[in-house]
Design a protein around this motif. Structure first.
Motif, PDB file in Angstrom:
ATOM      1  N   LEU A   1     -13.156  11.570  -1.872  1.00  0.00           N
ATOM      2  CA  LEU A   1     -14.115  12.046  -0.866  1.00  0.00           C
ATOM      3  C   LEU A   1     -13.867  11.414   0.498  1.00  0.00           C
ATOM      4  O   LEU A   1     -14.129  12.025   1.537  1.00  0.00           O
ATOM      5  CB  LEU A   1     -15.546  11.732  -1.324  1.00  0.00           C
ATOM      6  CG  LEU A   1     -15.986  12.368  -2.633  1.00  0.00           C
ATOM      7  CD1 LEU A   1     -17.385  11.888  -3.013  1.00  0.00           C
ATOM      8  CD2 LEU A   1     -15.966  13.902  -2.509  1.00  0.00           C
ATOM      9  N   GLN A   2     -13.379  10.186   0.508  1.00  0.00           N
ATOM     10  CA  GLN A   2     -13.128   9.501   1.781  1.00  0.00           C
ATOM     11  C   GLN A   2     -11.992   8.512   1.561  1.00  0.00           C
ATOM     12  O   GLN A   2     -12.134   7.560   0.800  1.00  0.00           O
ATOM     13  CB  GLN A   2     -14.382   8.770   2.272  1.00  0.00           C
ATOM     14  CG  GLN A   2     -14.202   8.160   3.652  1.00  0.00           C
ATOM     15  CD  GLN A   2     -15.519   7.601   4.189  1.00  0.00           C
ATOM     16  OE1 GLN A   2     -16.551   7.685   3.546  1.00  0.00           O
ATOM     17  NE2 GLN A   2     -15.470   7.030   5.368  1.00  0.00           N
ATOM     18  N   LYS A   3     -10.876   8.725   2.248  1.00  0.00           N
ATOM     19  CA  LYS A   3      -9.679   7.953   1.980  1.00  0.00           C
ATOM     20  C   LYS A   3      -9.053   7.474   3.293  1.00  0.00           C
ATOM     21  O   LYS A   3      -8.846   8.257   4.215  1.00  0.00           O
ATOM     22  CB  LYS A   3      -8.679   8.815   1.212  1.00  0.00           C
ATOM     23  CG  LYS A   3      -7.274   8.230   1.065  1.00  0.00           C
ATOM     24  CD  LYS A   3      -7.215   7.071   0.097  1.00  0.00           C
ATOM     25  CE  LYS A   3      -5.787   6.568  -0.069  1.00  0.00           C
ATOM     26  NZ  LYS A   3      -5.709   5.388  -0.940  1.00  0.00           N
ATOM     27  N   TYR A   4      -8.754   6.181   3.353  1.00  0.00           N
ATOM     28  CA  TYR A   4      -7.962   5.627   4.452  1.00  0.00           C
ATOM     29  C   TYR A   4      -6.503   5.591   4.030  1.00  0.00           C
ATOM     30  O   TYR A   4      -6.162   5.074   2.960  1.00  0.00           O
ATOM     31  CB  TYR A   4      -8.434   4.204   4.792  1.00  0.00           C
ATOM     32  CG  TYR A   4      -7.448   3.451   5.668  1.00  0.00           C
ATOM     33  CD1 TYR A   4      -7.375   3.717   7.030  1.00  0.00           C
ATOM     34  CD2 TYR A   4      -6.599   2.491   5.123  1.00  0.00           C
ATOM     35  CE1 TYR A   4      -6.464   3.040   7.837  1.00  0.00           C
ATOM     36  CE2 TYR A   4      -5.694   1.808   5.923  1.00  0.00           C
ATOM     37  CZ  TYR A   4      -5.628   2.088   7.278  1.00  0.00           C
ATOM     38  OH  TYR A   4      -4.728   1.417   8.073  1.00  0.00           O
ATOM     39  N   TRP A   5      -5.642   6.152   4.873  1.00  0.00           N
ATOM     40  CA  TRP A   5      -4.208   6.134   4.603  1.00  0.00           C
ATOM     41  C   TRP A   5      -3.527   5.151   5.540  1.00  0.00           C
ATOM     42  O   TRP A   5      -3.572   5.337   6.765  1.00  0.00           O
ATOM     43  CB  TRP A   5      -3.598   7.529   4.804  1.00  0.00           C
ATOM     44  CG  TRP A   5      -4.035   8.537   3.796  1.00  0.00           C
ATOM     45  CD1 TRP A   5      -4.944   9.533   3.963  1.00  0.00           C
ATOM     46  CD2 TRP A   5      -3.553   8.651   2.456  1.00  0.00           C
ATOM     47  NE1 TRP A   5      -5.086  10.259   2.808  1.00  0.00           N
ATOM     48  CE2 TRP A   5      -4.240   9.746   1.864  1.00  0.00           C
ATOM     49  CE3 TRP A   5      -2.630   7.939   1.687  1.00  0.00           C
ATOM     50  CZ2 TRP A   5      -4.019  10.149   0.547  1.00  0.00           C
ATOM     51  CZ3 TRP A   5      -2.401   8.344   0.381  1.00  0.00           C
ATOM     52  CH2 TRP A   5      -3.092   9.430  -0.190  1.00  0.00           C
ATOM     53  N   PRO A   6      -2.915   4.118   5.021  1.00  0.00           N
ATOM     54  CA  PRO A   6      -2.203   3.190   5.906  1.00  0.00           C
ATOM     55  C   PRO A   6      -1.015   3.901   6.557  1.00  0.00           C
ATOM     56  O   PRO A   6      -0.347   4.718   5.914  1.00  0.00           O
ATOM     57  CB  PRO A   6      -1.735   2.078   4.961  1.00  0.00           C
ATOM     58  CG  PRO A   6      -1.666   2.732   3.612  1.00  0.00           C
ATOM     59  CD  PRO A   6      -2.768   3.755   3.592  1.00  0.00           C
TER      60      PRO A   6
ATOM     61  N   PRO B   1       0.817  -1.210   0.000  1.00  0.00           N
ATOM     62  CA  PRO B   1       0.000   0.000   0.000  1.00  0.00           C
ATOM     63  C   PRO B   1       0.853   1.264   0.000  1.00  0.00           C
ATOM     64  O   PRO B   1       1.999   1.238   0.425  1.00  0.00           O
ATOM     65  CB  PRO B   1      -0.793  -0.129   1.297  1.00  0.00           C
ATOM     66  CG  PRO B   1       0.130  -0.855   2.222  1.00  0.00           C
ATOM     67  CD  PRO B   1       0.883  -1.834   1.354  1.00  0.00           C
ATOM     68  N   HIS B   2       0.247   2.359  -0.429  1.00  0.00           N
ATOM     69  CA  HIS B   2       0.949   3.632  -0.522  1.00  0.00           C
ATOM     70  C   HIS B   2       0.553   4.516   0.659  1.00  0.00           C
ATOM     71  O   HIS B   2      -0.630   4.761   0.891  1.00  0.00           O
ATOM     72  CB  HIS B   2       0.582   4.353  -1.836  1.00  0.00           C
ATOM     73  CG  HIS B   2       0.978   3.590  -3.060  1.00  0.00           C
ATOM     74  ND1 HIS B   2       0.193   2.573  -3.589  1.00  0.00           N
ATOM     75  CD2 HIS B   2       2.069   3.691  -3.875  1.00  0.00           C
ATOM     76  CE1 HIS B   2       0.795   2.090  -4.681  1.00  0.00           C
ATOM     77  NE2 HIS B   2       1.920   2.750  -4.877  1.00  0.00           N
ATOM     78  N   THR B   3       1.530   4.994   1.390  1.00  0.00           N
ATOM     79  CA  THR B   3       1.260   5.879   2.527  1.00  0.00           C
ATOM     80  C   THR B   3       1.124   7.321   2.051  1.00  0.00           C
ATOM     81  O   THR B   3       1.566   7.682   0.956  1.00  0.00           O
ATOM     82  CB  THR B   3       2.384   5.797   3.564  1.00  0.00           C
ATOM     83  OG1 THR B   3       3.588   6.301   2.980  1.00  0.00           O
ATOM     84  CG2 THR B   3       2.613   4.363   4.027  1.00  0.00           C
ATOM     85  N   ALA B   4       0.550   8.157   2.911  1.00  0.00           N
ATOM     86  CA  ALA B   4       0.419   9.583   2.577  1.00  0.00           C
ATOM     87  C   ALA B   4       1.796  10.222   2.420  1.00  0.00           C
ATOM     88  O   ALA B   4       2.020  11.055   1.522  1.00  0.00           O
ATOM     89  CB  ALA B   4      -0.385  10.293   3.665  1.00  0.00           C
TER      90      ALA B   4
END
Length: 954
Positions: A919-924, A890-893
């Motif tokens: 609109l709605q994003k989960y950042w690992p 996964p890609h982090t912020a």
């Protein structure tokens, strides 16, 4: 009345909860049926479920109740319990759950709806909480390593026994047990030792060296409160190449020398008194700590530290494939479920109070005990010396004092006619001490006695070493600080409050708020597990009622709710089978047939129950090979004990031959065990007990809505036909053919209201409809993804059961993109991955459940279709085989916002592969975790603060 006016019955809408539990509405169900090619739910059911097992009649359960009515009904049941002040002790103590922990962990769906942290990148918050638990336990016990919790203290003692058996250089078959261990611990050790042919010797520690044993179990402080120095005994046991396990008390260890400091090899116990209520016995987080030399043999889950793709520290499950999977039929442990939610609570209790706060609580508890002892001695009453919190009082009329206490709404522990004990705890007040002394006719001026009374801890056992010195235990002592810490950890994770968790075989479904509310009521939470029966009539009504509900749902005749995990339920079922054969003079029946596709706990449980495993074949479609079953049953006919099978199959289909398989096994004198993991495909449609199965365990934390809690609590009831009912787990102090399998008579009793509420609010018709929608949802996903990811196995009419296996193996051959890459890429879309590479390597097993709305199913499908498009771009050469969004996921912020972007695909594709994610994003919080590094460099304690680096690449 106008034709357009609905009836009063319709307006009362007793089935409103059914519509709230089941995600798709009527219109959406019709649309989904159109995709699947079925005209109705009934037609779909007929097309999937074999006629040979389908129930002819509806479930014999009452109609659905509204949430309001169900809560009123269970409130009436709870009111029948009487909450006395309990000073019984025996491993269970009063505690104050800090309100900030109660509200933000126990009552917070971000914590209680999370899954086991197998997928590291979206579990960093709960794994940090668990590594706090491990650090707390290891440091208080003076050990080098601790696991992330076990089921309870008694099962932890049994795990310590088998760890010592396989680790000690002494080849004796004898385990010596201190006669002052808690009684429930001794009972469970007897249960576990018998099928493994381990000989238990129970006696005073002075006799321990009279036996050549591979291990010794000591209780410190002992069940009567006594504190002794055992260093010399440990040295002598070591000289004989044996190991020493110590059952201990974490609060006492803030004042007493840790077992590891006087030579013990293993420490076990219960963290219940660190903020977890009595709950009539559970759930509570047991613990195990040991020397570093035994870490690769230690059962249970272990959180470790590795690094992510950018070199940053990251938590993960280390040594992730645990013993029951590696060793299968040679395993000595089948531990699967932990008690994560309760371990998190206990760890955060330590974080909140810190080392000084814990020591203050321990000292206050001890001072009250010392003052009470002084008051009693001044009145001529004999009290044992050298104690922490428990007074052993002898030479009294225990019956009379016990009766006086009951009249004052107080519970004491009656040991025999002339002795009793009193255990004080964090909740003890000055008024309690005065009242307790008064029961014996002893005056008690607390301040005067405090001035002249010394402590009762042995001077040579006072703790001098430090503990909990990591900043995490010294930084969050105000409520505001802890509140933000807990919120920060929860924000790192993905749980059911944020996304569908489409795990096959795990049934992650709605845990409705109304179901959760009763568990915190004092009438359920504050009952000691050994409270007299007359104080627990409400609990007994609840337990009896739930058992009967489960009987109706399964087609069996009797249920035990004692097993506190699915693996414990498996074990209980196999013990019942073994005891049944023995009762018929056929103890030689010890062969258990298990298909090769079975989960690792199946063969591990069989071995622990004293059976020998014979693995049977599956055919090319993943079905049990009936002819091989027939051949093996005939070959082992004289000694056949049982078959263990999962239904619907591990491969997600209804096999057609299940009735025939039952008939084959019965014809050769065996019993049929059906794993209940996939019961969510059966409730209301078919019952294992009705088609020929003899015993099943159920997973209340799957089918019946108890939350997974990040990997526990679980409840794994054992359901049996009538001929096996006498062989269900026994209760403390009751002789019977099978002993206890958990520390408490009714296992994790305080969470049973959840399943009671679910069944009550759904009613028989609602449960049946839930099952049908679960089948529909799985087939909808499979059908919509068919052109992108083929389903590996299907049953009759090309349909699956409640889950489907997506086959990615051809894509991996063509592109190098495997199931794990897809699982990691799903994190970028805000999804927990499906079950990875089980039961077939290179596949994903998806179980959507009935509580997921169609919109969420479509969001998952859209994510999978977009991922398939990215794989197509790799096939076409538009994306590089190594440098692509899947391999780097996964890609982090921090990664996507770094000043330099060196990848051959756009940042936007990495971060926002679908427009809706803007609109709605989960950042690992971390990038892909390096599992190999973690296994080569096992580190399982809190990360030093200076280990974190400021890396703009994330």
């Amino acid at each position: 009345m106008s034709q357009n006016t609905p009836s009063l019955h319709a307006l009362e809408h007793a089935g409103a909860f059914i519509e709230r539990h089941i995600g798709p509405d009527e219109r959406e169900i019709e649309q989904m049926l159109g995709v699947v090619g079925q005209p109705s739910l009934e037609a779909l059911t007929d097309a999937i479920v074999p006629a040979s097992i389908k129930a002819a009649n509806a479930l014999e359960l009452p109609g659905a109740m509204t949430e309001v009515d169900a809560l009123a009904s269970i409130r009436a049941i709870a009111s029948k319990n009487q909450v006395f002040r309990s000073f019984i002790g025996q491993g269970y103590y009063g505690t104050h759950t800090p309100n900030v922990i109660a509200r933000n962990i126990l009552e917070n769906p971000a914590w209680y709806t999370a899954y086991t942290p197998y997928q590291a990148e979206i579990s960093q918050g709960r794994m940090e909480a668990l590594i706090n638990f491990q650090t707390m336990v290891a440091q208080l016990c003076g050990m080098e390593i601790a696991n992330a919790s076990l089921l309870d203290e008694a099962t932890a003692a049994a795990e310590a026994m088998t760890l010592a058996k396989r680790s000690a250089r002494n080849k004796s078959n004898t385990f010596f047990v201190h006669d002052a261990v808690h009684p429930q611990t001794l009972e469970l050790l007897k249960t576990r030792a018998r099928p493994l042919e381990i000989e238990l010797h129970v006696g005073p520690l002075a006799d321990a060296l009279e036996h050549d044993s591979f291990g010794v179990l000591i209780q410190y402080p002992d069940t009567y409160g006594k504190v002794e120095d055992h260093a010399a005994l440990v040295e002598a046991v070591h000289a004989r190449n044996g190991l020493v396990a110590v059952a201990t008390d974490l609060l006492a260890l803030t004042l007493l020398t840790a077992p590891g400091e006087w030579g013990a090899d293993i420490a076990i116990g219960n963290s219940q008194r660190f903020g977890v209520p009595f709950g009539f016995g559970g759930p509570h987080a047991g613990f195990m700590a040991c020397r570093d030399a035994y870490k690769r043999s230690m059962p249970g889950r272990l959180i470790g530290v590795s690094i992510d793709a950018h070199g940053n520290p990251a938590y993960r499950l280390t040594l992730q494939t645990r013993e029951q999977h590696i060793r299968r039929e040679k395993a000595t442990s089948n531990i699967c479920t932990a008690q994560v939610l309760l371990a998190v609570m206990a760890a955060m209790y330590a974080v909140y109070h810190g080392p000084q706060g814990l020591k203050r609580i321990a000292l206050r508890t001890h001072r009250y005990a010392a003052i009470l002892a002084a008051a009693l001695r001044n009145a001529g009453i004999s009290v044992g010396g050298d104690f922490f919190d428990t007074l052993h009082i002898t030479g009294v009329d225990a019956e009379a004092i016990h009766a006086k206490a009951a009249a004052a709404r107080i519970n004491l522990r009656r040991i025999d006619a002339a002795s009793l004990s009193i255990s004080l705890d964090e909740t003890t007040t000055r008024a309690d001490v005065v009242t307790l002394a008064g029961l014996f006719g002893a005056p008690c001026d607390i301040d005067a006695l405090d001035a002249i009374t010394g402590n009762a801890l042995p001077a040579d056992l006072l703790r001098s070493s430090s503990y909990l010195d990591h900043p995490v235990f010294n930084s969050h002592h105000s409520e505001h600080e802890l509140l933000r810490y807990l919120r920060g950890l929860a924000d790192k994770d993905l749980a059911m409050d944020r996304t569908m968790i489409p795990l096959g075989s795990c049934t992650m479904k709605l845990n409705a708020t109304a179901e959760m509310i009763p568990i915190t009521w004092p009438e359920f939470a504050n009952i000691h597990p050994l409270a007299p029966a007359e104080q627990t009539t409400g609990y007994q009504e609840l337990i009896d009622g739930l058992e009967q509900m489960l009987v109706k749902c399964t087609g069996y005749d009797a249920v035990s709710l004692q097993p506190n995990s699915g693996a414990q339920g498996e074990y209980a079922g196999l013990l019942a089978i073994a005891a049944y054969h023995a009762s018929r003079g056929e103890a030689h029946r010890n062969i258990c047939l298990i298909p090769e596709s079975a989960h690792g706990t199946n063969p591990a449980s069989a071995q622990m129950a004293g059976m020998k495993v014979v693995v049977t074949k599956c055919d090319a479609n993943g079905n049990i090979d009936v002819e091989d079953i027939r051949a093996q049953a005939e070959k082992h006919s004289a000694n056949l004990a049982a078959i263990m099978m999962t239904y619907p199959s591990t491969h997600g289909v209804f096999e057609e031959d299940v009735v025939e398989i039952c008939e084959i096994i019965h014809a050769h004198g065996g019993q049929v065990y059906t794993d209940g993991a996939n019961m969510n495909a059966l409730v209301g449609l078919a019952g294992p007990g009705a088609w020929g199965s003899d015993v099943s365990h159920l997973n209340l934390h799957k089918t019946f809505c108890i939350p997974h809690g990040g990997g526990g609590p679980g409840v794994g009831p054992c359901a049996v036909k009538s001929h096996l009912a006498p062989f269900l787990p026994g209760k403390l102090g009751q002789d019977g053919p099978v002993g206890m399998v958990s520390a408490a008579n009714h296992g994790s009793a305080s969470i049973l209201p959840i399943s009671w509420m679910y069944i009550t609010m759904m009613g028989g018709d609602g449960l049946r409809r839930a099952t049908q929608v679960a089948l529909l949802s799985a087939n909808y996903v499979a059908r919509r993804l068919a052109d992108h990811f083929p389903t590996l196995y299907t049953g009759r009419n090309g349909l699956v059961a409640h889950e489907c296996i997506l086959d990615l193996r051809p894509l991996e051959k063509a592109t190098g993109i495997g199931a794990e890459d897809v699982a990691k890429r799903l994190i970028d879309f805000g999804f927990h991955a499906p079950t990875l590479s089980f039961p077939v390597a290179g596949t994903l097993m998806v179980e959507p459940t009935e509580s997921e709305p169609k919109g969420e199913l479509d969001r998952f499908i859209d994510a999978m279709i977009q991922i398939r498009a990215e794989i197509a771009d790799i096939e076409a050469g538009k994306l590089d085989r190594e440098d692509n969004p899947l391999k780097n996921a996964p890609h982090t912020a921090a990664h996507v916002s770094a000043s330099e972007w060196t990848h051959g695909y756009p940042r936007e594709l990495a971060a926002f592969p679908l427009e809706s994610l803007k609109l709605q994003k989960y950042w690992p919080p971390v990038a892909r975790v390096d599992n190999v590094h973690g296994d080569k460099n096992v580190f399982c304690a809190c990360i030093p603060v200076d280990a974190y680096k400021d890396d703009e690449q994330g």
